[in-house]
Design a protein around this motif. Structure first.
Motif, PDB file in Angstrom:
ATOM      1  N   ASP A  34       0.941  -1.226   0.048  1.00  0.00           N
ATOM      2  CA  ASP A  34       0.020  -0.067  -0.088  1.00  0.00           C
ATOM      3  C   ASP A  34       0.896   1.115  -0.009  1.00  0.00           C
ATOM      4  O   ASP A  34       1.808   1.118   0.692  1.00  0.00           O
ATOM      5  CB  ASP A  34      -0.766   0.104   1.257  1.00  0.00           C
ATOM      6  CG  ASP A  34      -1.995   1.044   1.206  1.00  0.00           C
ATOM      7  OD1 ASP A  34      -3.046   0.810   0.681  1.00  0.00           O
ATOM      8  OD2 ASP A  34      -1.924   2.070   1.706  1.00  0.00           O
TER       9      ASP A  34
ATOM     10  N   LYS B 273      -4.991   3.822   4.844  1.00  0.00           N
ATOM     11  CA  LYS B 273      -4.603   3.208   3.782  1.00  0.00           C
ATOM     12  C   LYS B 273      -4.849   4.179   2.632  1.00  0.00           C
ATOM     13  O   LYS B 273      -5.393   5.137   2.833  1.00  0.00           O
ATOM     14  CB  LYS B 273      -5.239   1.973   3.289  1.00  0.00           C
ATOM     15  CG  LYS B 273      -5.029   0.793   4.377  1.00  0.00           C
ATOM     16  CD  LYS B 273      -5.568  -0.347   4.210  1.00  0.00           C
ATOM     17  CE  LYS B 273      -5.390  -1.721   5.204  1.00  0.00           C
ATOM     18  NZ  LYS B 273      -6.024  -2.784   4.793  1.00  0.00           N
ATOM     19  N   GLU B 274      -4.163   4.048   1.597  1.00  0.00           N
ATOM     20  CA  GLU B 274      -4.089   4.762   0.386  1.00  0.00           C
ATOM     21  C   GLU B 274      -5.744   5.141  -0.145  1.00  0.00           C
ATOM     22  O   GLU B 274      -6.126   6.128  -0.452  1.00  0.00           O
ATOM     23  CB  GLU B 274      -3.429   4.256  -0.893  1.00  0.00           C
ATOM     24  CG  GLU B 274      -3.498   5.217  -2.048  1.00  0.00           C
ATOM     25  CD  GLU B 274      -2.951   4.637  -3.301  1.00  0.00           C
ATOM     26  OE1 GLU B 274      -3.121   5.110  -4.425  1.00  0.00           O
ATOM     27  OE2 GLU B 274      -2.344   3.561  -3.057  1.00  0.00           O
ATOM     28  N   GLU B 275      -6.516   3.899  -0.101  1.00  0.00           N
ATOM     29  CA  GLU B 275      -7.759   4.408  -0.188  1.00  0.00           C
ATOM     30  C   GLU B 275      -8.723   5.289   0.616  1.00  0.00           C
ATOM     31  O   GLU B 275      -9.581   5.932   0.026  1.00  0.00           O
ATOM     32  CB  GLU B 275      -8.641   2.994  -0.234  1.00  0.00           C
ATOM     33  CG  GLU B 275      -8.759   2.317   0.987  1.00  0.00           C
ATOM     34  CD  GLU B 275      -9.590   0.955   1.243  1.00  0.00           C
ATOM     35  OE1 GLU B 275     -10.292   0.700   0.197  1.00  0.00           O
ATOM     36  OE2 GLU B 275      -9.898   0.431   2.142  1.00  0.00           O
ATOM     37  N   ASP B 276      -8.001   5.518   1.766  1.00  0.00           N
ATOM     38  CA  ASP B 276      -8.530   6.655   2.629  1.00  0.00           C
ATOM     39  C   ASP B 276      -8.294   7.834   2.358  1.00  0.00           C
ATOM     40  O   ASP B 276      -9.038   8.871   2.725  1.00  0.00           O
ATOM     41  CB  ASP B 276      -8.076   6.313   4.116  1.00  0.00           C
ATOM     42  CG  ASP B 276      -8.684   4.872   4.531  1.00  0.00           C
ATOM     43  OD1 ASP B 276      -9.859   4.438   4.242  1.00  0.00           O
ATOM     44  OD2 ASP B 276      -7.929   4.231   5.285  1.00  0.00           O
TER      45      ASP B 276
ATOM     46  N   ARG C  85      -7.016   9.016  -1.230  1.00  0.00           N
ATOM     47  CA  ARG C  85      -6.831   9.400  -2.425  1.00  0.00           C
ATOM     48  C   ARG C  85      -7.919  10.628  -2.942  1.00  0.00           C
ATOM     49  O   ARG C  85      -7.542  11.306  -3.752  1.00  0.00           O
ATOM     50  CB  ARG C  85      -7.360   7.900  -3.351  1.00  0.00           C
ATOM     51  CG  ARG C  85      -6.381   7.017  -3.398  1.00  0.00           C
ATOM     52  CD  ARG C  85      -6.783   6.012  -4.357  1.00  0.00           C
ATOM     53  NE  ARG C  85      -6.794   6.489  -5.863  1.00  0.00           N
ATOM     54  CZ  ARG C  85      -5.866   6.249  -6.663  1.00  0.00           C
ATOM     55  NH1 ARG C  85      -4.618   5.933  -6.245  1.00  0.00           N
ATOM     56  NH2 ARG C  85      -5.893   6.661  -7.929  1.00  0.00           N
ATOM     57  N   HIS C  86      -9.210  10.262  -2.380  1.00  0.00           N
ATOM     58  CA  HIS C  86     -10.071  11.599  -2.521  1.00  0.00           C
ATOM     59  C   HIS C  86      -9.617  13.053  -2.295  1.00  0.00           C
ATOM     60  O   HIS C  86     -10.078  13.989  -2.593  1.00  0.00           O
ATOM     61  CB  HIS C  86     -11.372  11.139  -1.949  1.00  0.00           C
ATOM     62  CG  HIS C  86     -11.312  11.163  -0.503  1.00  0.00           C
ATOM     63  ND1 HIS C  86     -10.620  10.391   0.332  1.00  0.00           N
ATOM     64  CD2 HIS C  86     -11.811  12.132   0.276  1.00  0.00           C
ATOM     65  CE1 HIS C  86     -10.885  10.644   1.626  1.00  0.00           C
ATOM     66  NE2 HIS C  86     -11.319  11.842   1.664  1.00  0.00           N
TER      67      HIS C  86
ATOM     68  N   LYS D 292     -12.776   4.759   6.849  1.00  0.00           N
ATOM     69  CA  LYS D 292     -13.371   5.088   5.713  1.00  0.00           C
ATOM     70  C   LYS D 292     -14.279   6.024   5.272  1.00  0.00           C
ATOM     71  O   LYS D 292     -15.496   5.873   5.979  1.00  0.00           O
ATOM     72  CB  LYS D 292     -13.860   3.771   4.777  1.00  0.00           C
ATOM     73  CG  LYS D 292     -13.658   3.993   3.247  1.00  0.00           C
ATOM     74  CD  LYS D 292     -13.985   2.539   2.837  1.00  0.00           C
ATOM     75  CE  LYS D 292     -14.205   2.652   1.290  1.00  0.00           C
ATOM     76  NZ  LYS D 292     -14.428   1.141   0.832  1.00  0.00           N
TER      77      LYS D 292
END
Length: 353
Positions: free
Chosen positions: A29, A56-59, A61-62, A218
């Motif tokens: 990640d 994590k990156e998904e948290d 990116r936005h 998240k």
């Protein structure tokens, strides 16, 4: 087409871009200690570190929510027809707006925090605009990121926390006016910021926020607080009496670092945009130059000066991911080669007295 051209320029400025053969892409990640250690093992001009512990990156990116300009759209401002009359050869090797305008230091040094909203376009614009009120001797004030995110985006048919263009903020400032508003919990101004980071379940104490999904930390990236045309209860003015307007707004000359420097030197901080790659998320110190990682998104920041470090020319900027990110919220970014498109699209403006 303009938007396509900007993307191409951004990719040219960040070698390898989406197709870097580095196997670390899939192994770890982007926010992991392994990926950070990998960055630091490379021959870089900067150091990486943990900026988002527990995430994590998904948290995150936005957070890169700046959109490219659309070709032929009337929302985009013209280039400045009366730029600063400065001989580029006379510009200093280094410059910091905080030093030139020390009475505005508290404004220029302010570090924003988007928390769970993809509104870097609003932060990067609002903070640069606010500095210029002080620089033009109109007093210390902070324009409301909240209003720009919720109301300006709606006026131009965007969902603020899902992204918009910096032209949205600047056009709204000029056409509709923007009220004052401070950071989360500040109680400053007409509409302070209301968006807070989603707590982990173990830290929530039963408190819920509409922009949180309730699943760990998240975020729900699509939620934008509704637009309100009223000031907070207890504020001394009505919103229409608190609106601040631009005398003019304009695009900065593209791919022309000296002209951007002249603008900052004469008039104050500006808003620039660039393409973010995975390694930038973990920047801590030094002069950032892309080394490894996939494309994350487009980002907007405030640039307050420039300099040279170890023979590398850089832009000095403030990010809007909190003081825990980077060098207490500040960063240095390679200057003069349109690295990651940072000199391809920017805005500035002059407040109306």
């Amino acid at each position: 087409m303009l938007s396509v051209a900007l993307v191409v320029l951004a990719l040219m400025g960040c070698a390898h871009s989406h197709n870097d053969p580095d196997p670390m892409f899939t192994d770890y990640d982007a926010l992991s200690e392994e990926f950070i250690d990998h960055i630091n093992s490379l021959d870089t001009s900067w150091k990486a570190g943990q900026n988002f512990p527990g995430k994590k990156e998904e948290d995150v990116r936005h957070l890169c929510g700046t959109l490219d300009p659309e070709p032929g759209d009337s929302l985009e401002a013209d280039f400045d027809d009366d730029p600063p009359k400065i001989d580029y050869d006379t510009l200093p090797a280094s410059f910091d707006a905080r030093t030139k305008w020390p009475k505005c230091n508290s404004s220029i040094s302010l570090i924003g925090d988007q928390d769970n909203c993809g509104n870097c376009w609003a932060f990067g614009s609002s903070y640069a605009i606010s500095d210029r009120y002080c620089i033009n001797k109109m007093g210390l004030l902070q324009l409301s990121v909240q209003y720009i995110t919720s109301c300006c985006s709606r006026a131009y048919r965007y969902n603020g926390c899902s992204g918009a263009r910096i032209a949205t903020a600047y056009s709204c400032w000029q056409k509709y006016g923007v009220p004052t508003g401070g950071q989360f919990g500040s109680n400053y101004g007409c509409q302070p910021y209301t968006i807070k980071d989603c707590p982990l379940k173990s830290e929530s104490n039963g408190v819920t926020f509409p922009w949180c999904t309730g699943k760990s930390s998240k975020p729900s990236t699509s939620y934008t607080p509704p637009c309100s045309e009223c000031c907070d209860v207890g504020y001394s003015k009505k919103l229409n009496d608190d609106r601040h307007f631009a005398a003019k707004v304009y695009q900065l000359r593209r791919n022309n670092a000296p002209s951007i420097q002249a603008e900052i030197y004469a008039r104050g901080p500006v808003t620039l945009t660039f393409s973010v790659y995975q390694d930038y998320l973990s920047y801590k110190s030094g002069v950032y130059k892309y080394k490894t990682g996939k494309y994350v998104g487009r980002h907007a920041v405030k640039i307050i000066g420039w300099g040279v470090e170890n023979n590398m020319p850089y832009w000095l900027g403030t990010n809007c991911w909190g003081q825990h990110w980077g060098n207490n919220g500040f960063f240095k970014f390679l200057r003069g080669s349109n690295h990651c498109g940072i000199e391809s699209y920017g805005y500035a403006g002059i407040p109306k007295s």
